[in-house]
Design an enzyme around this catalytic site. Structure first.
Site, PDB file in Angstrom:
ATOM      1  N   SER A 158      -0.013  -3.622   2.334  1.00 31.95           N
ATOM      2  CA  SER A 158       0.891  -2.565   1.869  1.00 31.95           C
ATOM      3  C   SER A 158       0.101  -1.291   1.594  1.00 31.95           C
ATOM      4  CB  SER A 158       1.563  -3.040   0.568  1.00 31.95           C
ATOM      5  OG  SER A 158       2.310  -2.001  -0.026  1.00 31.95           O
ATOM      6  N   LYS A 159       0.687  -0.141   1.908  1.00 27.31           N
ATOM      7  CA  LYS A 159       0.045   1.117   1.504  1.00 27.31           C
ATOM      8  C   LYS A 159       0.542   1.402   0.086  1.00 27.31           C
ATOM      9  CE  LYS A 159      -0.904   5.794   3.211  1.00 27.31           C
ATOM     10  NZ  LYS A 159      -2.342   5.836   2.922  1.00 27.31           N
ATOM     11  N   ALA A 160       0.021   0.590  -0.820  1.00 32.83           N
ATOM     12  CA  ALA A 160       0.460   0.597  -2.219  1.00 32.83           C
ATOM     13  C   ALA A 160      -0.499   1.440  -3.049  1.00 32.83           C
ATOM     14  CB  ALA A 160       0.477  -0.834  -2.751  1.00 32.83           C
ATOM     15  N   TYR A 164      -5.420   1.980  -4.258  1.00 33.34           N
ATOM     16  CA  TYR A 164      -6.282   3.164  -4.157  1.00 33.34           C
ATOM     17  C   TYR A 164      -7.169   3.387  -5.373  1.00 33.34           C
ATOM     18  CZ  TYR A 164      -4.378   4.323   0.300  1.00 33.34           C
ATOM     19  OH  TYR A 164      -4.066   4.280   1.628  1.00 33.34           O
TER      20      TYR A 164
END
Ligand code: PMP
Length: 297
Positions: A158-160, A164
């Protein structure tokens, strides 16, 4: 880059279905997305007024949300349309689009089953992630302190936003030490990716890149693979150990923001900005400016 803060600009932001004045696009401090990182986003580039591969980004946004156990209440086609509306409304020719979806304020605890899902989309002019000089000479990278977690430890597909955390810490440390970025290994000690871009190695005329089994299989990464194959360059996806950098001729990173950026140095290893990287940089630039229209698209 402009020093005007991102919450104090002119323009409009798409917010839950409507274009609102830029400064009014606010959320409450008691939002689940902020406290518990239930938040996913996208980063898209606009070239000559057209978003490159917008539907792929909208689809990934929906998929990222599902991995975090929520459904974005707008379809992929509706998100595509909203992204395009934002670009037009803000008169963006070359820039960046940032859709972001998060859980709202109805519940303030780990469980947030009935929280409302919000979606906002902003766009701003943005020329280049790394300086033009760095892109010619290749960027200098150091090793990141953190490793990419295993898919059993975090929702790595997921680009959650939460994923980051370790990227920001690693990139800050790199910048403080005079580097442009940091290279992250994964939990097995294999080469993974940069803090916001995928990595490729050029070895004896072939492209080698880590199998994306614990980090994003980037849209740019897939575009680069298609471009390389179109130019009869063999692409090998496999586990790569850092020691292999000693027998690697060229390295580059790639991502929506980074585009194709050569790497001159990673820790103790040095590389030339060579012909394969140059060819892919040029062809990627041509492709995005043609709106993605090629056999590789
Ligand atoms: N990895 C990370 C951690 C990223 O943030 C990005 C940028 N989205 C990428 C890889 C590259 O993905 P893409 O090419 O889809 O932008």
């Amino acid at each position: 880059m402009s020093l005007i803060p991102f919450d104090d600009r002119d323009g409009t932001i798409w917010f839950d279905g409507h274009l609102v004045p830029w400064r009014d696009a606010k959320l409450h401090v008691l939002s689940h997305g902020l406290h518990y990182a239930s938040c996913v986003f996208e980063g898209e580039r606009v070239y000559a007024g057209t978003i490159f591969k917008v539907s792929e980004h909208s689809e990934r946004l929906a998929a990222s949300a599902r991995i975090l156990d929520f459904e974005i209440p707008w379809s992929v086609a509706e998100v595509d349309k909203a992204c395009n509306e934002v670009v037009v409304a803000n008169n963006i020719s070359d820039g960046y689009v940032r859709p972001i979806a998060w859980r709202g304020s109805e519940m303030m605890g780990v469980s947030a089953q009935s929280s409302k899902i919000h979606l906002a989309i902003a766009a701003w002019p943005w020329p280049s992630y790394f300086s033009p000089e760095a892109r010619l000479k290749g960027i200098r990278m150091c090793w990141a302190k953190y490793a990419r977690p295993s898919p059993h430890t975090a929702p790595t597909g997921s680009k959650a936003a939460g994923l980051y955390m370790i990227c920001t810490i690693s990139k800050h440390a790199a910048e403080r030490a005079g580097y442009a970025d940091a290279l992250m290994l994964d939990w097995r000690g294999q080469i993974a990716e940069a803090t916001g871009a995928n990595i490729f190695l050029v070895r004896n005329g072939e492209l080698h890149t880590p199998t994306p089994d614990c980090f994003l299989n980037g849209i740019t990464r897939r575009t680069v693979i298609a471009l390389a194959e179109e130019h009869q360059i063999k692409v090998v996806e496999r586990a790569i150990m850092p020691s292999e950098l000693s027998t690697t001729q060229e390295v580059f990173i790639c991502g929506t923001a980074a585009e194709v950026t050569p790497v001159a140095e990673i820790g103790e290893y040095q590389f030339k900005v060579g012909p394969v990287t140059r060819m892919l940089m040029e062809n990627y630039d041509k492709l995005v400016r043609r709106g993605g229209k090629s056999k590789a698209a």
